[in-house]
Design a protein around this motif. Structure first.
Motif, short mmCIF file in Angstrom:
data_model
loop_
_atom_site.label_atom_id
_atom_site.label_comp_id
_atom_site.label_asym_id
_atom_site.label_seq_id
_atom_site.Cartn_x
_atom_site.Cartn_y
_atom_site.Cartn_z
N ILE A 35 0.87 -1.18 0.00
CA ILE A 35 0.00 0.00 0.00
C ILE A 35 0.91 1.23 0.00
O ILE A 35 1.86 1.31 0.78
CB ILE A 35 -0.90 0.01 1.26
N GLU A 36 0.63 2.18 -0.89
CA GLU A 36 1.47 3.38 -1.00
C GLU A 36 0.68 4.61 -0.51
O GLU A 36 -0.54 4.57 -0.43
CB GLU A 36 1.94 3.55 -2.44
N PRO A 37 1.38 5.70 -0.19
CA PRO A 37 0.75 6.86 0.46
C PRO A 37 -0.52 7.38 -0.24
O PRO A 37 -1.46 7.78 0.43
CB PRO A 37 1.84 7.92 0.45
N ASN A 38 -0.55 7.38 -1.56
CA ASN A 38 -1.71 7.95 -2.24
C ASN A 38 -2.85 6.95 -2.45
O ASN A 38 -3.90 7.31 -2.98
CB ASN A 38 -1.30 8.54 -3.59
N ASP A 39 -2.63 5.71 -2.05
CA ASP A 39 -3.68 4.71 -2.22
C ASP A 39 -4.78 4.91 -1.16
O ASP A 39 -4.50 5.41 -0.07
CB ASP A 39 -3.11 3.29 -2.03
N TRP A 40 -5.97 4.48 -1.48
CA TRP A 40 -7.04 4.51 -0.48
C TRP A 40 -6.68 3.53 0.63
O TRP A 40 -6.14 2.45 0.36
CB TRP A 40 -8.38 4.11 -1.13
N MET A 41 -6.99 3.91 1.86
CA MET A 41 -6.79 2.98 2.98
C MET A 41 -7.82 3.29 4.05
O MET A 41 -8.25 4.44 4.18
CB MET A 41 -5.37 3.09 3.54
N PRO A 42 -8.24 2.30 4.82
CA PRO A 42 -9.20 2.57 5.89
C PRO A 42 -8.59 3.51 6.92
O PRO A 42 -7.37 3.45 7.17
CB PRO A 42 -9.43 1.18 6.52
N ALA A 43 -9.44 4.35 7.50
CA ALA A 43 -8.94 5.32 8.49
C ALA A 43 -8.22 4.62 9.64
O ALA A 43 -7.21 5.10 10.14
CB ALA A 43 -10.10 6.15 9.02
N ALA A 44 -8.72 3.45 10.01
CA ALA A 44 -8.11 2.74 11.16
C ALA A 44 -6.71 2.22 10.80
O ALA A 44 -5.82 2.17 11.66
CB ALA A 44 -8.99 1.59 11.60
N TYR A 45 -6.52 1.85 9.53
CA TYR A 45 -5.20 1.39 9.07
C TYR A 45 -4.22 2.57 9.16
O TYR A 45 -3.11 2.44 9.69
CB TYR A 45 -5.33 0.89 7.63
N ARG A 46 -4.69 3.71 8.69
CA ARG A 46 -3.85 4.92 8.73
C ARG A 46 -3.49 5.26 10.18
O ARG A 46 -2.34 5.55 10.50
CB ARG A 46 -4.64 6.08 8.09
N LYS A 47 -4.47 5.17 11.04
CA LYS A 47 -4.26 5.54 12.45
C LYS A 47 -3.30 4.56 13.14
O LYS A 47 -2.36 4.97 13.84
CB LYS A 47 -5.61 5.54 13.17
N THR A 48 -3.53 3.28 12.89
CA THR A 48 -2.67 2.26 13.50
C THR A 48 -1.22 2.45 13.06
O THR A 48 -0.29 2.42 13.89
CB THR A 48 -3.13 0.85 13.06
N LEU A 49 -1.03 2.67 11.75
CA LEU A 49 0.34 2.82 11.25
C LEU A 49 0.98 4.11 11.74
O LEU A 49 2.16 4.12 12.09
CB LEU A 49 0.34 2.81 9.72
N THR A 50 0.20 5.19 11.76
CA THR A 50 0.77 6.45 12.25
C THR A 50 1.23 6.26 13.69
O THR A 50 2.33 6.69 14.06
CB THR A 50 -0.28 7.58 12.18
#
Lengths: 330, 258
Positions: A35-50
């Motif tokens: 998954i790359e930065p501009n790809d769609w991702m679930p908000a929870a995935y973004r939050k977990t990774l951040t």
């Protein structure tokens, strides 16, 4: 926010659309795509990774302190240069981990501020003190060894920027680990005093290092979704066991005794260790480790005392840009 | 029993190498004190880089001093088993880090000299010193660039940074004269083409300083009174504390391998 009541229908549509996207997203993960930065991702995935990447970055930066404690006292010029280079590497890791976290949409300043405000965690291991030179060897050998065990699987993490950062970090960490082990080997082949220093360091660091892998699987909060998203590939207990199995023969080679008497190997060759004192772990996480307050105070001091420097750099950059614009207009 | 000081046969060449080695080590040590505590992570990296270069230079120069002396000493004995009175570095490099401005002004004064000095030393008739110079010159050019950029940013940044940078310039100025001083032993080495006469570099050093300082909207002091003594082992009070930290393990556990 204020229009929430007006667009429920739209929200429902979005919900449906998101469900389709989420399914496509999971299919990509299952197919081992990055998954790359501009790809769609679930908000929870973004939050977990951040959260995970920034915690990792904070750990690198706070981790500079216990080892930095010995740069000015390293016992030879070769050791001094190697330790300084190592701590500098950790800062480099911190920088590119913050950069990886920034690709998810939160700035380094915000992430650092959260850490300084005590709202973000860093690895509990850095809340223990470095009391003798042998601690520097032990940190390289065990702390970096445990970090590698955790991070090798992250080189295959589903999020591209994190996975790529980990490849570089792991190369450097493995160099640090060899360096740490070599310090231990030198001490263990040295005088009785040096060997005692090495044993004492191992006694103090062993249990905190085992805690680095996190709580036992039965109580871990994040593992399920992280595993589904292929952020995490092995459980805490699996990684801890791998580490113990790799480390016991290394300690034997050094002639040191792991402070867990009567460790035995099971039928499959795994080393069985005693129950970990999770009360201590919880206390350290809660801010009550021996150095939590000192570490945070040191980070805040550098940040506060450096404020005028950062302001000066920003002011100068602004002046320069203004002059260039003025010149171009002439 | 704590480790005793070593004795050194300070021939002019040994002393010459030792003085430059001590400059590099003491300054490298000072910069390494910033590691983990700098105003921004980029400067943790940069100051550590400069420190590593300087410690590297020190190691080569100590090794050469030990070889020139031809006794039982080595880089670690020279660094760890001499006391304050045996250290030969410039007073400038032992000055405490102070704030970021003081650290960068100290670096700027030194690197502006080191850059010219090592470039000139590339023509030394002593092959080892010429080789060390070739490496050190490249490093010093980068150190000078890094320090100069900061002097300009701080001087021409905010009122506060300007005041701090000017205060650092005023404070450290009196320690710069020693860089250009020469004693009889060094004069002989200069005559033999082994060393360069630092006095011949002063004009260009001053030009570099004036250019950067004026772009930074700062001014150089008019005061010509200069502190001296480091080259002869008469130091400020600061060096003893630095050495007690630097040498603590070697002094506590004598004669061991680390």
């Amino acid at each position: 926010m204020y229009t929430q009541a007006l667009n429920t229908a739209e929200t429902d549509d979005r919900g449906l659309e998101d469900a389709v996207k989420a399914a496509q997203f999971q299919a990509r993960i299952d197919a081992e795509e990055r998954i790359e930065p501009n790809d769609w991702m679930p908000a929870a995935y973004r939050k977990t990774l951040t959260r995970q990447i920034s915690q990792h970055a904070h750990s690198e930066i706070v981790g500079m302190l216990p080892e930095g404690n010995w740069i000015t006292r390293a016992p030879s010029l070769r050791r001094k240069a190697a330790l300084l280079a190592k701590v500098q590497d950790e800062c480099g890791h911190g920088l590119y981990l913050y950069a990886a976290a920034e690709t998810l949409g939160t700035s380094r300043e915000e992430l650092v501020d959260a850490m300084l405000a005590g709202k973000a965690k860093y690895s509990s291991i850095f809340n223990y003190p470095t009391l003798t030179w042998a601690d520097i060897g032990t940190i390289g050998w065990l702390v970096d060894g445990a970090a590698i065990m955790n991070q090798i699987p992250l080189c295959r993490c589903s999020y591209g920027p994190y996975a790529r950062a980990m490849i570089r970090v792991c190369k450097e960490e493995s160099f640090h680990q060899r360096q740490g082990y070599e310090i231990m080997l030198t001490l263990c082949r040295g005088s009785d005093e040096q060997k005692a220093m090495a044993q004492d360091a191992l006694n103090r660091w062993w249990w905190p290092v085992l805690m680095m892998f996190g709580p036992p699987d039965a109580t871990s909060q994040h593992s399920d979704t992280s595993t589904k998203w292929k952020i995490k590939r092995f459980s805490n207990d699996e990684l801890r066991q791998k580490f113990v199995d790799a480390t016991v023969p290394q300690a034997q080679y050094l002639g040191l005794e792991i402070p867990d008497r009567g460790m035995t190997q099971d039928a499959e060759g795994h080393w069985c260790y005693s129950e970990i004192d999770w009360t201590e772990f919880k206390q350290v996480l809660a801010g009550n480790g021996p150095c939590n307050r000192d570490r945070m105070a040191a980070r805040r001091k550098s940040h506060d005392e450096g404020a005028w420097v950062r302001e000066a750099a920003a002011a100068y950059a602004a002046k320069r840009a203004q002059r260039q614009t003025a010149q171009a207009a002439e | 029993m704590p480790a005793a000081n070593i004795e050194i046969s300070e021939t002019p060449l040994v002393l010459y190498a030792l003085r430059r080695a001590d400059d590099a080590l003491v300054l490298g040590h000072r910069l390494s004190e910033w590691c983990g505590h700098a105003p921004m992570m980029e400067e943790d990296m940069a100051l550590s880089n400069v420190a590593l270069d300087l410690i590297g230079q020190a190691r080569e120069l100590y090794t050469y001093a030990a070889k020139a002396e031809g006794k039982d000493n080595d880089e670690d004995k020279l660094a760890y088993l001499r006391d304050v009175r045996q250290y030969r570095n410039l007073l400038l490099v032992e000055q405490p880090n102070g704030d970021f401005a003081q650290t960068l002004v100290r670096q700027f004064f030194y690197s502006a000299f080191a850059d010219l000095y090592w470039r000139a030393m590339m023509n030394s008739r002593d092959a080892t010193l010429a080789a060390i110079a070739a490496k050190s010159e490249k490093e010093s050019a980068y150190h000078l660039r890094h320090a100069s950029e900061w002097i300009i940013r701080l001087g021409d940044g905010t009122d506060e940074s300007h005041a701090r940078a000017q205060a650092a310039v005023d404070h450290l100025w009196a320690f710069t004269g020693e860089m250009f001083a020469v004693d009889d032993g060094e004069r002989a080495l200069i005559h033999a083409g082994i060393a360069v006469d630092p006095g011949t570099l002063r004009g260009r050093w001053l030009t570099t300083l004036s250019d950067v300082v004026s772009e930074a909207t700062l001014t150089l002091p008019q005061n010509d009174w200069m502190q001296q003594g480091g080259r002869a082992g008469r130091h400020s009070e600061h060096l003893g504390h630095l050495l007690s930290e630097l040498q603590s393990i070697q002094r506590t556990f004598p004669g061991q391998t680390w």
